[in-house]
Write a protein that holds these residues in place. Structure first.
Motif, PDB file in Angstrom:
ATOM      1  N   LEU A  31       1.094  -0.931  -0.006  1.00  0.00           N
ATOM      2  CA  LEU A  31      -0.107  -0.163   0.666  1.00  0.00           C
ATOM      3  C   LEU A  31       1.212   1.424  -0.194  1.00  0.00           C
ATOM      4  O   LEU A  31       1.848   0.767   0.392  1.00  0.00           O
ATOM      5  CB  LEU A  31      -1.273   0.229   1.354  1.00  0.00           C
ATOM      6  N   ARG A  40      -1.000  -4.758   2.892  1.00  0.00           N
ATOM      7  CA  ARG A  40      -1.841  -5.676   3.563  1.00  0.00           C
ATOM      8  C   ARG A  40      -2.045  -7.174   3.826  1.00  0.00           C
ATOM      9  O   ARG A  40      -1.240  -7.045   2.009  1.00  0.00           O
ATOM     10  CB  ARG A  40      -3.637  -5.508   2.592  1.00  0.00           C
ATOM     11  N   THR A 102     -10.142   4.615   0.286  1.00  0.00           N
ATOM     12  CA  THR A 102      -8.989   5.521  -0.009  1.00  0.00           C
ATOM     13  C   THR A 102      -9.243   6.653  -1.007  1.00  0.00           C
ATOM     14  O   THR A 102      -9.238   6.988  -1.901  1.00  0.00           O
ATOM     15  CB  THR A 102      -7.700   4.933   0.275  1.00  0.00           C
ATOM     16  N   THR A 104      -8.694  10.530  -1.670  1.00  0.00           N
ATOM     17  CA  THR A 104      -7.902  11.523  -2.562  1.00  0.00           C
ATOM     18  C   THR A 104      -8.180  12.699  -2.721  1.00  0.00           C
ATOM     19  O   THR A 104      -9.307  12.473  -2.946  1.00  0.00           O
ATOM     20  CB  THR A 104      -7.514  11.013  -3.948  1.00  0.00           C
ATOM     21  N   CYS A 190      -5.596  13.622   2.996  1.00  0.00           N
ATOM     22  CA  CYS A 190      -6.168  12.659   2.482  1.00  0.00           C
ATOM     23  C   CYS A 190      -6.089  11.513   1.931  1.00  0.00           C
ATOM     24  O   CYS A 190      -7.739  11.177   2.684  1.00  0.00           O
ATOM     25  CB  CYS A 190      -6.377  12.983   1.095  1.00  0.00           C
ATOM     26  N   GLU A 191      -5.438  10.427   2.417  1.00  0.00           N
ATOM     27  CA  GLU A 191      -5.523   8.880   2.064  1.00  0.00           C
ATOM     28  C   GLU A 191      -5.347   8.731   3.788  1.00  0.00           C
ATOM     29  O   GLU A 191      -5.054   7.393   3.843  1.00  0.00           O
ATOM     30  CB  GLU A 191      -3.899   8.233   1.584  1.00  0.00           C
ATOM     31  N   ASN A 192      -5.180   9.229   4.843  1.00  0.00           N
ATOM     32  CA  ASN A 192      -6.144   8.947   6.082  1.00  0.00           C
ATOM     33  C   ASN A 192      -7.280   8.508   6.243  1.00  0.00           C
ATOM     34  O   ASN A 192      -7.964   8.745   7.448  1.00  0.00           O
ATOM     35  CB  ASN A 192      -5.038   9.458   7.661  1.00  0.00           C
ATOM     36  N   LEU A 194     -10.668   7.311   4.818  1.00  0.00           N
ATOM     37  CA  LEU A 194     -11.234   5.712   3.950  1.00  0.00           C
ATOM     38  C   LEU A 194     -13.171   6.116   4.152  1.00  0.00           C
ATOM     39  O   LEU A 194     -13.664   6.147   5.158  1.00  0.00           O
ATOM     40  CB  LEU A 194     -11.002   4.525   5.137  1.00  0.00           C
ATOM     41  N   ASP A 204      -4.234   6.004  10.876  1.00  0.00           N
ATOM     42  CA  ASP A 204      -2.850   6.921  10.649  1.00  0.00           C
ATOM     43  C   ASP A 204      -2.426   7.713  11.937  1.00  0.00           C
ATOM     44  O   ASP A 204      -2.684   8.634  11.643  1.00  0.00           O
ATOM     45  CB  ASP A 204      -2.305   7.100   9.843  1.00  0.00           C
TER      46      ASP A 204
END
Length: 309
Positions: A31, A40, A102, A104, A190-192, A194, A204
């Motif tokens: 990932l 994962r 996830t 973005t 953004c990636e934190n 979901l 995170d």
């Protein structure tokens, strides 16, 4: 076989029920991650995230604090369950949250309602009543990062110290008008986030701590590259109403301050040789955006609104 397979399997073997797991039983998927090695792993009917810290992260991340706060975020109902972690090495195994996307910047722009769902998730965290260890102080962290950079071979962008000096009245305004501290993510990339389309989860917790909650709102706006309309969607969901001038002003201030801080973070990654992306471009881009916002005529009006309360 991934070059990190041996590390990942060895880490997973610390997890209850997986002490004797073998590589043949595991399906590994690499990932994303700017500083860490993240996979994962699907094995024995379960799905887990195995996070192995990247080199140099121990200089600026307290893994004991991260673990305490990650457990508290799970208790607050906004994050994944930690199955096993070692606060010395920083290795962490957490349960996968299924059926999510996830996020973005592009997805925040295209997935209807995503700013509102993010605002609701942040509000749930901030009002959960849990207590995080560590107090996040952007100005103290700027000083700390400057000290770290003083030990490395890297040059600050032209004008950095001048902008820090310009931020002094902002620091004084915030100190004179403090907000009640809340458990905050403090690094809302953004990636934190979901998204399952109905709610968002946050993961995170490396930089988490007690903080002015509007830091998270302002920082997310920057990371997601939200428009003014999306900013209002985010804040309305967060507050449950239109923000006051002071609330809006505090959010905008933190948009500038987060770029000021993460400029230095990017320079540390650049100096450490992190190849995840071009961190010199990352840092200078952040700094240019910070300067543009602080030099905008509206910025002082936002500071004045916070000062007026």
């Amino acid at each position: 076989m991934s070059e990190h397979t041996t590390q990942v399997i060895a880490a997973l073997q610390n997890t209850p029920g997986f002490e004797d797991v073998t590589v043949d039983e595991c399906a590994l998927t690499r990932l994303g991650g700017l500083t860490n090695i993240v996979h994962r792993v699907d094995a024995r009917g379960q799905s887990m995230i195995v996070r192995i810290p990247g080199p140099g992260t121990e200089d600026y991340i307290d893994r004991k604090v991260e673990l305490v706060n990650a457990d508290a975020a799970f208790a607050a109902g906004v994050s994944a369950e930690v199955l096993w972690a070692d606060a010395t090495s920083g290795i962490m195994i957490s349960r996968v949250i299924e059926d999510i996307v996830t996020m973005t910047p592009d997805l925040f722009a295209s997935r209807a309602g995503s700013p509102a769902r993010a605002g609701a998730a942040l509000a749930k965290l901030h009002r959960s009543g849990v207590t995080f260890e560590f107090q996040f102080d952007v100005f103290a962290m700027i000083d700390d990062y400057l000290l770290i950079l003083g030990t490395k071979d890297v040059t600050l962008p032209d004008g950095y110290h001048e902008i820090v000096a310009t931020a002094a009245p902002v620091k004084e305004t915030l100190a004179a008008n403090p907000a009640p501290l809340a458990p905050c993510h403090c690094d809302p990339l953004c990636e934190n986030f979901l998204d399952d389309g109905g709610r968002m989860w946050i993961v995170d917790w490396e930089y988490s701590g007690m903080n002015d909650p509007l830091w998270d709102v302002g920082d997310l706006s920057v990371e997601a590259e939200l428009t003014e309309a999306q900013d209002m969607e985010l804040m309305r969901a967060y507050f449950g109403a239109d923000p006051s001038a002071a609330e809006h002003g505090r959010m905008v201030i933190y948009k500038a301050m987060c770029d000021l801080l993460w400029t230095l973070w990017g320079l540390i990654q650049h100096a450490d040789g992190n190849q995840a992306e071009d961190f010199w471009a990352y840092a200078t881009g952040r700094f240019d955006r910070c300067k543009a916002l602080m030099n905008d005529p509206s910025f002082e009006a936002h500071v004045a609104a916070v000062r007026a309360g």
